[in-house]
Scaffold this active site. Structure first.
Site, PDB file in Angstrom:
ATOM      1  CG  HIS A   1      14.648  -1.098 -11.785  1.00  0.00           C
ATOM      2  ND1 HIS A   1      15.008  -0.946 -13.107  1.00  0.00           N
ATOM      3  CD2 HIS A   1      15.590  -0.442 -11.069  1.00  0.00           C
ATOM      4  CE1 HIS A   1      16.126  -0.228 -13.174  1.00  0.00           C
ATOM      5  NE2 HIS A   1      16.495   0.102 -11.948  1.00  0.00           N
TER       6      HIS A   1
ATOM      7  CG  ASP B   1      -2.266   0.687   0.892  1.00  0.00           C
ATOM      8  OD1 ASP B   1      -2.202   1.752   0.261  1.00  0.00           O
ATOM      9  OD2 ASP B   1      -3.341   0.201   1.282  1.00  0.00           O
TER      10      ASP B   1
END
Ligand SMILES: *[C@@H]1O[C@H](CO)[C@@H](O)[C@H](O)[C@H]1NC(C)=O
Ligand SMILES: *[C@@H]1O[C@H](CO)[C@@H](O)[C@H](O)[C@H]1NC(C)=O
Ligand SMILES: *[C@@H]1O[C@H](CO)[C@@H](O)[C@H](O)[C@H]1NC(C)=O
Length: 443
Positions: A292, A217
């Site tokens: 990434h 989250d």
């Protein structure tokens, strides 16, 4: 650490610190507080036996030191069965060198500090932690249940640093209506679920730096109202990602800088999320981002499907500088690195994207989408004007210079939500090539 010390000691800072409106951190040094008085919780009934409730002894030690001194929680394992609200402190610190294990099952906040000034919550060894054992609450009560680990409310001139917050039942740390705060050198590691936010901040003049977050989250997220917020050297090490939001009625967010943000295996590198609503987010800089393995990179979504529509034409976004974003996204054809969907009722203005080079890890194309958004760079329309429908452009070759460093220790798999999560050591770097701005305690 006082901001003024850095201003004199480090040359490159003034531009960034313009974002803050003045000094952050406690006004009395730790050593001076310690010289005034110390209140060791073990003298007030705490026992490092992982069974005796540290709640009442911590409250008593606070009461004894709240007008000047340091509450000490020595190394050792403590259980916390009942929560504490520690308030009306002045010139007080809490030195957490031990580990507090949650054993109670209430909601609310395990430790809440409020209406306090000149405050510090820290570990002198870098080994202090709160272990929430959220996986137990998740097994018995489900998702979005149980306590937050730490909340500061109406605290001014303060710092929170060199501690780990682990496996919260629900949310890790919120800064609510605080002023002049510094949060740094922290490792936050939660389960792979929603409602397990790392740091949420809605406050004024706050510097958050050198923080690692693992969860699924919010990483470090700004909520409304907020002003003069500087967030830097952040390592979202398998997270949801950082965001503004979710934003609703009367949003008031301005003067926010995120820089040196490394994001790995998250939902996004940076999201603005709203649906309807009113007010503004303005004067924002998002620079030096590396990503990434993330789903989205820049994701401005003012039609966010995970929230119910709020009354209003939309939150007005203006004056965003987005520059030097590098790296790769998971699949640029399905979720491109730039998705800007501004509210048709409040088109974004003065959005400036430059030096943005990202490429897809899967396939050989990626999309850029813009809707009702004005400014420069990417698919943004120049000037100002009315709403317009989403336009999509497709790139079939990588932009030069997209490659970017990885962190050596990116998390390879998530911790899930059903097993105990180990307490990490504080990282020694939170962004490729950057040392923490203040030395990590105990390093
Ligand atoms: C916080 O610190 C500033 C100076 O840095 C001071 O002017 C202000 O009065 C302090 N606030 C409180 C509530 O003590
Ligand atoms: C845009 O925001 C930046 C960063 O906060 C600020 O320095 C600049 O003055 C703002 N520009 C305008 C036109 O308000
Ligand atoms: C990223 O998270 C993994 C798992 O917690 C950890 O092993 C690794 O050390 C973290 N990276 C850093 C730089 O701390």
């Amino acid at each position: 650490m006082r901001l003024s010390i850095f201003l004199s000691a480090v040359a490159l800072l003034p531009a960034a610190f313009a974002q803050l409106s003045g000094s952050v951190g406690p006004t009395t040094k730790t050593s001076a507080k310690r010289a005034t008085k110390t209140c060791d919780v073990t003298k007030y009934g705490a026992k490092a036996d992982k069974t005796t409730d540290i709640g009442p002894p911590l409250a008593s030690a606070w009461a004894a030191c709240q007008s000047g001194g340091i509450v000490i929680i020595p190394a050792g394992d403590y259980a916390m069965k009942t929560w504490v609200t520690l308030k009306n402190g002045k010139g007080v610190g809490i030195q957490l060198d031990g580990i507090i294990y949650r054993t109670g099952t209430d909601g609310g906040n395990m430790i809440m500090i409020r209406d306090t000034t000149d405050f510090e919550f820290f570990s002198s060894t870098g080994k202090g932690a709160i272990q929430g054992n959220g996986y137990e609450i998740h097994a018995s009560q489900g998702q979005c249940k149980g306590a937050r680990l730490l909340r500061t409310y109406k605290v001014t001139n303060f710092s929170v640093h060199d501690i780990a917050l682990v496996d919260s039942p629900m949310y890790h740390y919120s800064l609510d209506t605080c002023t002049n705060g510094e949060v740094y050198n922290m490792a936050i590691r939660g389960g792979e679920w929603g409602c397990l936010d790392g740091i949420d901040v809605w406050s004024n003049n706050i510097w958050i730096h050198d923080v690692m977050v693992t969860n699924k989250d919010e990483c470090v997220t700004v909520k409304s109202p907020a002003k003069n917020i500087l967030v830097e050297n952040i390592y979202c090490n398998w997270s949801g990602g950082s965001a503004f939001g979710s934003l609703g009625a009367d949003t008031a967010i301005s003067q926010v800088v995120y820089r040196n943000i490394y994001t790995w295996k998250s939902n996004q590198m940076l999201m603005v999320k709203s649906y309807g609503g009113s007010g503004y987010v303005e004067d924002v800089v998002l620079e030096n981002f590396i990503g990434h393995g993330n789903a989205y990179a820049l994701d401005i979504d003012q039609y966010w499907s995970s929230m119910s529509k709020v009354d209003g034409n939309g939150v007005q976004l203006s004056n965003f500088t987005i520059k030097n974003w590098k790296g790769t996204e998971a699949n640029g054809a399905s979720r491109g690195p730039i998705k800007i969907a501004c509210a048709d009722g409040a088109p974004c203005t003065d959005m400036k994207i430059s030096d943005f080079a990202m490429w897809t890890e899967t396939g050989s194309k990626q999309t850029l989408t813009c809707q009702s958004a004005y400014g420069s760079g990417a698919c943004l329309k120049a000037g100002t004007g009315k709403s317009y429908a989403m336009v999509t452009s497709t790139q079939t070759a990588a932009t030069a210079g997209y490659t970017a460093a990885s962190m050596a220790a990116d998390l390879k798999s998530a911790f899930g939500t059903t097993k105990s999560i180990p307490i990490p050591a504080l990282p020694t770097s939170y962004y490729p090539g950057q040392k923490p701005i203040s030395a990590v305690a105990g390093a």
